[in-house]
Structures are given as C-alpha cells and as structure tokens.
Design a protein around this motif. Structure first.
Motif, PDB file in Angstrom:
ATOM      1  N   LYS A  31       0.699   5.506   0.118  1.00 39.61           N
ATOM      2  CA  LYS A  31      -0.114   6.706   0.322  1.00 39.61           C
ATOM      3  C   LYS A  31       0.780   7.926   0.186  1.00 39.61           C
ATOM      4  CE  LYS A  31      -3.441   4.863   3.646  1.00 39.61           C
ATOM      5  NZ  LYS A  31      -3.975   5.021   5.011  1.00 39.61           N
ATOM      6  N   ASN A  39       0.847  -1.180   0.000  1.00 34.71           N
ATOM      7  CA  ASN A  39       0.000   0.000   0.000  1.00 34.71           C
ATOM      8  C   ASN A  39       0.890   1.240   0.000  1.00 34.71           C
ATOM      9  OD1 ASN A  39      -1.874   1.998   0.438  1.00 34.71           O
ATOM     10  ND2 ASN A  39      -3.032   0.834   1.944  1.00 34.71           N
ATOM     11  N   GLU A  56      -3.710   7.247  -2.977  1.00 38.99           N
ATOM     12  CA  GLU A  56      -3.487   5.922  -2.403  1.00 38.99           C
ATOM     13  C   GLU A  56      -3.556   4.863  -3.493  1.00 38.99           C
ATOM     14  OE1 GLU A  56      -5.030   2.905   1.118  1.00 38.99           O
ATOM     15  OE2 GLU A  56      -6.089   4.785   0.789  1.00 38.99           O
ATOM     16  N   LYS A  57      -2.565   3.971  -3.469  1.00 37.53           N
ATOM     17  CA  LYS A  57      -2.567   2.811  -4.359  1.00 37.53           C
ATOM     18  C   LYS A  57      -2.569   1.607  -3.434  1.00 37.53           C
ATOM     19  CE  LYS A  57      -0.401   1.157  -8.562  1.00 37.53           C
ATOM     20  NZ  LYS A  57       0.644   1.436  -9.554  1.00 37.53           N
ATOM     21  N   ASN A  58      -3.644   0.806  -3.512  1.00 40.91           N
ATOM     22  CA  ASN A  58      -3.799  -0.280  -2.556  1.00 40.91           C
ATOM     23  C   ASN A  58      -3.171  -1.588  -3.038  1.00 40.91           C
ATOM     24  OD1 ASN A  58      -5.597  -1.452  -4.356  1.00 40.91           O
ATOM     25  ND2 ASN A  58      -7.418  -0.920  -3.172  1.00 40.91           N
TER      26      ASN A  58
END
Length: 132
Positions: free
Chosen positions: A85, A83, A119-121
């Motif tokens: 952010k 993850n 955000e890239k989850n």
C-alpha cells in the motif's frame, strides 16, 4: 599472428557488449524520473517471513496536479502473495510518521489529508484511488 588478431577482436567485441549491457542497466527509468516530486516519509514491513509480506509506504507529493502516483506505486516492491500500500499526501500537510500493518495503517487524524491510495494485493490486482 592470425590467432593474436582473432583474440584481440574477440576481446574488443566482448568489451563492447559488456559496455552496452552496463549502460542499459544503469539507464533504466526509476522513481526519481517520475513527475511529482515524491519523498518517502514512513515505511512499514511486517517481520513475518513465513507468511504474506505486508508493505506500507507514506509518501509526500510536491506537484499534486502533475504527479504520476500510480506509476510510483508500480515501482514499489511487491512480493507474490503479499500486499503493498502507498498513501500519498501533499507536501506540507500533516503526515503520519508511525505506520503499521493491518486494515488501519495510521492514526485516523490523518485520514482527511491523504490525496490518493495505491494498493497491490496478494493476487497482483492494482487498485488506485485518487481522492478529491
């Protein structure tokens, strides 16, 4: 004599190809090419190397109106099943210097100052929210 000309021609061709590859490698766009005047202020990465990698960036933005914030977030490191952010703050505003992982990444006193969050989850889904 023919073999010498052939070898010289091959060395020249290989040299030109290597020069082109090097030029291509070093002329790729980067974070510094983006509009906005970004400065990384704080960074957190968890030390858990057996599970998901969590990265949190605190970044100031000099030119808020023209800043390419989502593109900046896309340039940040991301690990598969991790993850990433990025919190964007206007330059000159109060900005956290202590960052942590988890749901709350910095002290609540700074919540009113950040202007966008990227955000890239773990599944690679990108969420970019700009605040007014």
């Amino acid at each position: 004599m023919e073999m010498r000309k052939y070898r010289t021609a091959m060395i020249l061709v290989i040299g030109v190809l290597v020069a082109i590859m090097l030029w291509q490698s070093f002329s790729q766009p980067s974070v510094s090419d983006l509009k906005g005047g970004f400065t990384e202020v704080a960074f957190y990465r968890n030390e858990n190397n057996t599970g998901p990698v969590v990265r949190v960036y605190i970044v100031t933005v000099a030119d808020v109106e023209n800043a390419e914030m989502e593109a900046y977030g896309n340039y940040m490191l991301h690990t598969k099943f991790g993850n990433t952010k990025v919190y964007f703050f206007p330059e000159g505003s109060p900005t956290p210097t202590n960052v942590s992982g988890g749901d709350v990444n910095f002290s609540a006193e700074f919540n009113g100052f950040y202007i966008a969050e990227y955000e890239k989850n773990a599944s690679g889904l990108v969420v970019f929210e700009r605040r007014n």
